[in-house]
Design a protein around this motif. Structure first.
Motif, short mmCIF file in Angstrom:
data_model
loop_
_atom_site.label_atom_id
_atom_site.label_comp_id
_atom_site.label_asym_id
_atom_site.label_seq_id
_atom_site.Cartn_x
_atom_site.Cartn_y
_atom_site.Cartn_z
N ILE A 1 2.38 11.04 4.23
CA ILE A 1 3.01 10.94 5.54
C ILE A 1 3.57 9.53 5.77
O ILE A 1 4.69 9.36 6.24
CB ILE A 1 2.01 11.33 6.66
CG1 ILE A 1 1.71 12.83 6.57
CG2 ILE A 1 2.55 10.97 8.04
CD1 ILE A 1 0.59 13.30 7.46
N ALA A 2 2.83 8.51 5.38
CA ALA A 2 3.30 7.12 5.52
C ALA A 2 4.53 6.88 4.65
O ALA A 2 5.48 6.20 5.07
CB ALA A 2 2.19 6.15 5.14
N ALA A 3 4.55 7.43 3.44
CA ALA A 3 5.70 7.28 2.55
C ALA A 3 6.94 7.96 3.13
O ALA A 3 8.05 7.41 3.06
CB ALA A 3 5.37 7.85 1.17
N ILE A 4 6.77 9.12 3.70
CA ILE A 4 7.89 9.84 4.30
C ILE A 4 8.46 9.05 5.47
O ILE A 4 9.68 8.88 5.59
CB ILE A 4 7.46 11.27 4.73
CG1 ILE A 4 7.22 12.13 3.49
CG2 ILE A 4 8.51 11.91 5.64
CD1 ILE A 4 6.58 13.47 3.78
N PHE A 5 7.61 8.51 6.32
CA PHE A 5 8.08 7.72 7.45
C PHE A 5 8.74 6.42 6.99
O PHE A 5 9.74 5.98 7.57
CB PHE A 5 6.95 7.42 8.45
CG PHE A 5 6.68 8.57 9.37
CD1 PHE A 5 7.66 9.03 10.24
CD2 PHE A 5 5.45 9.21 9.38
CE1 PHE A 5 7.43 10.09 11.09
CE2 PHE A 5 5.20 10.28 10.23
CZ PHE A 5 6.20 10.73 11.08
N SER A 6 8.23 5.82 5.94
CA SER A 6 8.86 4.61 5.39
C SER A 6 10.25 4.92 4.86
O SER A 6 11.19 4.14 5.05
CB SER A 6 8.00 4.02 4.27
OG SER A 6 6.80 3.55 4.76
N LEU A 7 10.39 6.02 4.16
CA LEU A 7 11.69 6.43 3.63
C LEU A 7 12.67 6.72 4.76
O LEU A 7 13.83 6.30 4.70
CB LEU A 7 11.52 7.68 2.74
CG LEU A 7 12.79 8.18 2.04
CD1 LEU A 7 13.33 7.11 1.10
CD2 LEU A 7 12.49 9.46 1.29
#
Length: 186
Positions: A21-27
Protein backbone atom coordinates in the motif's frame (compact mmCIF):
# COMPACT_ATOMS: atom_id res chain seq x y z
CA UNK A 1 -23.85 -11.91 15.98
CA UNK A 2 -23.01 -13.54 12.69
CA UNK A 3 -19.62 -13.36 11.02
CA UNK A 4 -19.64 -13.61 7.32
CA UNK A 5 -15.94 -13.53 6.73
CA UNK A 6 -13.22 -14.19 9.13
CA UNK A 7 -9.66 -13.52 8.01
CA UNK A 8 -6.66 -14.47 10.03
CA UNK A 9 -3.62 -12.42 9.13
CA UNK A 10 -0.27 -13.06 10.65
CA UNK A 11 2.33 -10.37 11.32
CA UNK A 12 4.38 -11.03 8.15
CA UNK A 13 1.36 -10.78 5.84
CA UNK A 14 0.23 -7.54 7.50
CA UNK A 15 3.71 -6.03 7.02
CA UNK A 16 3.74 -7.07 3.36
CA UNK A 17 0.27 -5.58 2.78
CA UNK A 18 1.31 -2.30 4.44
CA UNK A 19 4.48 -2.17 2.31
CA UNK A 20 2.48 -2.74 -0.90
CA UNK A 21 0.00 0.00 0.00
CA UNK A 22 2.85 2.41 0.82
CA UNK A 23 4.56 1.60 -2.50
CA UNK A 24 1.35 2.24 -4.44
CA UNK A 25 0.85 5.61 -2.75
CA UNK A 26 4.49 6.54 -3.37
CA UNK A 27 4.12 5.70 -7.05
CA UNK A 28 0.92 7.74 -7.32
CA UNK A 29 2.62 10.69 -5.61
CA UNK A 30 5.57 10.45 -7.98
CA UNK A 31 3.33 10.33 -11.04
CA UNK A 32 1.24 13.28 -9.86
CA UNK A 33 4.23 15.54 -9.06
CA UNK A 34 6.26 14.69 -12.16
CA UNK A 35 4.51 17.16 -14.51
CA UNK A 36 4.94 19.94 -11.96
CA UNK A 37 8.64 19.19 -11.64
CA UNK A 38 9.08 19.12 -15.42
CA UNK A 39 7.33 22.48 -15.79
CA UNK A 40 9.50 23.98 -13.06
CA UNK A 41 12.66 22.63 -14.70
CA UNK A 42 11.65 24.02 -18.12
CA UNK A 43 10.92 27.42 -16.61
CA UNK A 44 14.22 27.42 -14.74
CA UNK A 45 16.09 26.63 -17.96
CA UNK A 46 14.39 29.44 -19.87
CA UNK A 47 14.38 32.17 -17.25
CA UNK A 48 18.01 33.15 -17.87
CA UNK A 49 17.41 33.71 -21.57
CA UNK A 50 13.90 35.19 -21.65
CA UNK A 51 14.89 38.87 -21.17
CA UNK A 52 17.57 38.74 -23.86
CA UNK A 53 15.41 36.73 -26.23
CA UNK A 54 12.36 38.96 -25.94
CA UNK A 55 14.55 42.05 -26.30
CA UNK A 56 16.21 40.69 -29.44
CA UNK A 57 12.87 39.71 -31.02
CA UNK A 58 11.46 43.17 -30.28
CA UNK A 59 14.59 44.85 -31.68
CA UNK A 60 14.37 42.89 -34.94
CA UNK A 61 10.83 44.11 -35.49
CA UNK A 62 11.46 47.70 -34.35
CA UNK A 63 14.66 48.13 -36.37
CA UNK A 64 12.96 46.85 -39.51
CA UNK A 65 10.14 49.35 -39.06
CA UNK A 66 12.70 52.13 -38.59
CA UNK A 67 14.67 51.02 -41.66
CA UNK A 68 11.47 51.22 -43.65
CA UNK A 69 10.90 54.83 -42.56
CA UNK A 70 14.49 56.08 -42.90
CA UNK A 71 15.26 58.08 -46.02
CA UNK A 72 19.02 58.63 -45.87
CA UNK A 73 21.68 56.02 -46.43
CA UNK A 74 23.68 57.34 -43.45
CA UNK A 75 20.77 56.76 -41.09
CA UNK A 76 20.18 53.31 -42.54
CA UNK A 77 23.86 52.51 -41.97
CA UNK A 78 23.54 53.34 -38.28
CA UNK A 79 20.46 51.16 -37.92
CA UNK A 80 22.08 48.41 -39.97
CA UNK A 81 24.74 48.08 -37.25
CA UNK A 82 22.08 47.90 -34.54
CA UNK A 83 20.31 45.21 -36.56
CA UNK A 84 23.56 43.22 -36.78
CA UNK A 85 23.96 43.45 -32.99
CA UNK A 86 20.41 42.20 -32.40
CA UNK A 87 20.89 39.47 -34.99
CA UNK A 88 24.10 38.25 -33.35
CA UNK A 89 22.35 38.23 -29.96
CA UNK A 90 19.56 36.06 -31.40
CA UNK A 91 22.06 33.72 -33.02
CA UNK A 92 23.97 33.46 -29.74
CA UNK A 93 20.86 32.60 -27.72
CA UNK A 94 19.37 30.19 -30.27
CA UNK A 95 21.50 27.09 -29.48
CA UNK A 96 21.12 27.65 -25.73
CA UNK A 97 17.33 27.40 -25.87
CA UNK A 98 17.17 24.71 -28.50
CA UNK A 99 15.95 21.93 -26.22
CA UNK A 100 13.73 24.06 -24.02
CA UNK A 101 11.92 25.53 -27.01
CA UNK A 102 12.20 22.56 -29.33
CA UNK A 103 11.07 23.44 -32.84
CA UNK A 104 11.46 27.23 -32.67
CA UNK A 105 15.07 27.33 -33.80
CA UNK A 106 14.34 27.78 -37.53
CA UNK A 107 11.73 30.47 -36.87
CA UNK A 108 14.16 32.44 -34.73
CA UNK A 109 16.72 32.17 -37.52
CA UNK A 110 14.16 33.38 -40.08
CA UNK A 111 13.24 36.33 -37.89
CA UNK A 112 16.90 37.30 -37.63
CA UNK A 113 16.80 37.92 -41.40
CA UNK A 114 14.02 40.50 -41.15
CA UNK A 115 16.29 43.59 -41.28
CA UNK A 116 18.26 42.10 -44.19
CA UNK A 117 15.07 41.34 -46.13
CA UNK A 118 13.81 44.85 -45.39
CA UNK A 119 17.00 46.46 -46.70
CA UNK A 120 17.00 44.19 -49.74
CA UNK A 121 13.46 45.13 -50.74
CA UNK A 122 13.67 48.89 -50.06
CA UNK A 123 13.85 49.66 -53.80
CA UNK A 124 10.17 48.69 -53.98
CA UNK A 125 8.58 50.32 -50.94
CA UNK A 126 5.33 48.33 -51.23
CA UNK A 127 7.19 45.02 -51.11
CA UNK A 128 9.32 46.30 -48.24
CA UNK A 129 6.15 47.20 -46.32
CA UNK A 130 4.81 43.67 -46.92
CA UNK A 131 8.08 42.16 -45.74
CA UNK A 132 8.02 44.21 -42.55
CA UNK A 133 4.32 43.50 -41.96
CA UNK A 134 4.75 39.75 -42.43
CA UNK A 135 8.00 39.68 -40.48
CA UNK A 136 6.29 41.53 -37.64
CA UNK A 137 3.50 38.97 -37.67
CA UNK A 138 6.09 36.17 -37.50
CA UNK A 139 7.94 37.93 -34.67
CA UNK A 140 4.81 38.63 -32.66
CA UNK A 141 3.62 35.06 -33.02
CA UNK A 142 7.06 33.76 -32.06
CA UNK A 143 7.18 36.05 -29.04
CA UNK A 144 3.71 34.92 -27.95
CA UNK A 145 4.67 31.25 -28.33
CA UNK A 146 7.84 31.75 -26.27
CA UNK A 147 5.81 33.54 -23.57
CA UNK A 148 3.28 30.71 -23.37
CA UNK A 149 6.04 28.10 -23.25
CA UNK A 150 7.74 29.93 -20.41
CA UNK A 151 4.57 30.56 -18.40
CA UNK A 152 3.38 26.97 -18.75
CA UNK A 153 6.84 25.37 -18.55
CA UNK A 154 6.40 23.44 -21.77
CA UNK A 155 7.69 23.08 -25.31
CA UNK A 156 5.74 24.58 -28.22
CA UNK A 157 2.52 22.83 -29.22
CA UNK A 158 2.17 21.37 -32.71
CA UNK A 159 -0.45 23.92 -33.75
CA UNK A 160 1.81 26.80 -32.65
CA UNK A 161 4.57 25.38 -34.84
CA UNK A 162 2.14 25.09 -37.78
CA UNK A 163 1.11 28.72 -37.40
CA UNK A 164 4.74 29.81 -37.21
CA UNK A 165 5.55 27.70 -40.27
CA UNK A 166 2.81 29.43 -42.22
CA UNK A 167 3.93 32.88 -41.12
CA UNK A 168 7.56 32.08 -41.99
CA UNK A 169 6.52 30.82 -45.41
CA UNK A 170 4.48 33.97 -46.01
CA UNK A 171 7.39 36.15 -44.87
CA UNK A 172 10.12 34.43 -46.91
CA UNK A 173 7.86 33.97 -49.92
CA UNK A 174 7.35 37.74 -50.18
CA UNK A 175 11.10 38.30 -50.32
CA UNK A 176 11.69 35.35 -52.67
CA UNK A 177 9.02 36.58 -55.10
CA UNK A 178 10.66 40.01 -55.10
CA UNK A 179 14.05 38.41 -55.73
CA UNK A 180 12.69 36.36 -58.63
CA UNK A 181 10.98 39.43 -60.10
CA UNK A 182 14.21 41.41 -59.80
CA UNK A 183 16.16 38.71 -61.66
CA UNK A 184 13.67 38.67 -64.53
CA UNK A 185 13.65 42.47 -64.74
CA UNK A 186 17.44 42.61 -65.03
Amino acid sequence: MTTLLQINIDEGTATLAAAIIAAIFSLLTLLSTRPTEIRAANRKTLETYIPELSDAVHQMIAISNILLKNKTEESRGNWRQKAEDAKSKLKEIRPKIRYSLWGLEDYILSLSRLPDFTLYTLDDIEVAKKVVKRGTRLGDSLDNCIRKCYLNGRTPRFYELWILKYYRWHFTNTRNNYKAKRKTDS
